[in-house]
Design an enzyme around this catalytic site. Sequence first.
Site, PDB file in Angstrom:
ATOM      1  N   TYR A 247      28.623  24.410 -51.778  1.00  0.00           N
ATOM      2  CA  TYR A 247      27.665  25.302 -52.428  1.00  0.00           C
ATOM      3  C   TYR A 247      27.958  26.767 -52.100  1.00  0.00           C
ATOM      4  O   TYR A 247      27.054  27.606 -52.050  1.00  0.00           O
ATOM      5  CB  TYR A 247      26.237  24.970 -51.994  1.00  0.00           C
TER       6      TYR A 247
ATOM      7  N   LYS B 194      34.843  13.324 -45.912  1.00  0.00           N
ATOM      8  CA  LYS B 194      35.601  12.746 -47.027  1.00  0.00           C
ATOM      9  C   LYS B 194      37.026  13.272 -46.955  1.00  0.00           C
ATOM     10  O   LYS B 194      37.658  13.621 -47.944  1.00  0.00           O
ATOM     11  CB  LYS B 194      34.944  13.102 -48.362  1.00  0.00           C
TER      12      LYS B 194
ATOM     13  N   ASP C 192      30.926   7.728 -48.533  1.00  0.00           N
ATOM     14  CA  ASP C 192      30.539   6.534 -49.274  1.00  0.00           C
ATOM     15  C   ASP C 192      30.097   5.419 -48.327  1.00  0.00           C
ATOM     16  O   ASP C 192      29.125   4.705 -48.599  1.00  0.00           O
ATOM     17  CB  ASP C 192      31.659   6.057 -50.206  1.00  0.00           C
TER      18      ASP C 192
ATOM     19  N   ASP D 238      22.861  17.052 -48.731  1.00  0.00           N
ATOM     20  CA  ASP D 238      21.854  17.186 -49.774  1.00  0.00           C
ATOM     21  C   ASP D 238      21.570  15.823 -50.404  1.00  0.00           C
ATOM     22  O   ASP D 238      20.416  15.398 -50.556  1.00  0.00           O
ATOM     23  CB  ASP D 238      22.342  18.180 -50.820  1.00  0.00           C
TER      24      ASP D 238
ATOM     25  N   ASP E 222      18.220  13.065 -49.511  1.00  0.00           N
ATOM     26  CA  ASP E 222      17.333  12.570 -50.564  1.00  0.00           C
ATOM     27  C   ASP E 222      17.312  11.040 -50.589  1.00  0.00           C
ATOM     28  O   ASP E 222      16.260  10.428 -50.824  1.00  0.00           O
ATOM     29  CB  ASP E 222      17.781  13.104 -51.929  1.00  0.00           C
TER      30      ASP E 222
END
Length: 368
Positions: free
Chosen positions: A140, A193, A226, A250, A254
């Site tokens: 971001y 990742k 993942d 993020d 959630d």
Amino acid sequence: MTPQNFTIAAIPGDGVGSEVVDAGRTVLDAMAEHNGAYSFTWEEYDWGSDYYSRTGLMMPEDGLERLRPVDAIYFGAVGWPTIPDHITLWGLRIAICQGLDQWANIRPVNFLPNVPSPLRDAEKRDLDWIVVRENSEGEYSGFGGRNFHGREGLGQVATQNAVFTEVGCERIMRYAFDLARSRPRKKLSCVTKSNAQQHGMVLWDDVFKRVAAEYPDVESDSVLVDAMAARFVLNPESLDVVVASNLHADILSDLGSALAGSLGLAASANLNPEKRTPSMFEPVHGSAPDIAGKGISNPVGAVASAALMLDTFGLAGEGDALRASIAETCRQGILTRDVGGTATTHEVTQALIDNLAVAAPAPSAHLV
């Protein structure tokens, strides 16, 4: 003795933001009136989508300078169907987070009494973890652009660059290790990742390994994003503190809130841990245009965010009392519709105030 006063900038923003910020303010003011040792001065700002419709800006050009002197920022939500989401988000929330270098985002995942979870037998399991989100760079960062608009056909090109700096990686790793060290389990999981992102996330991994060597008392592991998403669902008991990049945290936070029952319960803190600038506290549920104005939004996420704010003010006991009141209110079945109840926003807010007197706070490892 003169009560300690804290100045808080209230930015309700859009949709249900005004409803939940009002609920949080009502609870905090009730606490202050009852205690007498501290008080709150509220500075109100009408920034958001309505402001954008009038001015073409989500907040005024000197908005950050107005916010710098306050002790904290209490934020509601941002986003409205008539304005593209990237304009509302980058024009207000991210502008504040990046502009005030609120580089640590903290999102606890709390399972509350009587709140149904999609996890099997969640109420019988020891589930309590915290997601620590790098909040200033990563995916971001905002670097990139769109070019070749004049080409015919499908010629336009967009680039979106993730930026990882050693400074940014190290400070969030150290914050996460210190937080894990303060909790009973003393465990930290790092999300990566690096198998596919061979530059930025390899730097992320290298910094994690280097910093981990300085915390031999904290158990640590590194998990592909993942695999971590699967762990959230299949083996959540293994989680304590989870540190991740801006995008990964993020999404995972959630997911954690959904597993706990509703995004309406989820609290967060956007922190400048050095306290060079004010920190910002907000629920993570968004503006929810479909229920805005109906008086049925869940105030728990906003009130739990206020508890994190109290922690940063040095009022940890008050924060614990507020968290205990939330648990007691849920235990009594006073719940909004998103978690299977019938109570209104006002009814939950009043119950939270009433239960401050009866709920016994349990000591907690404070986040800030």
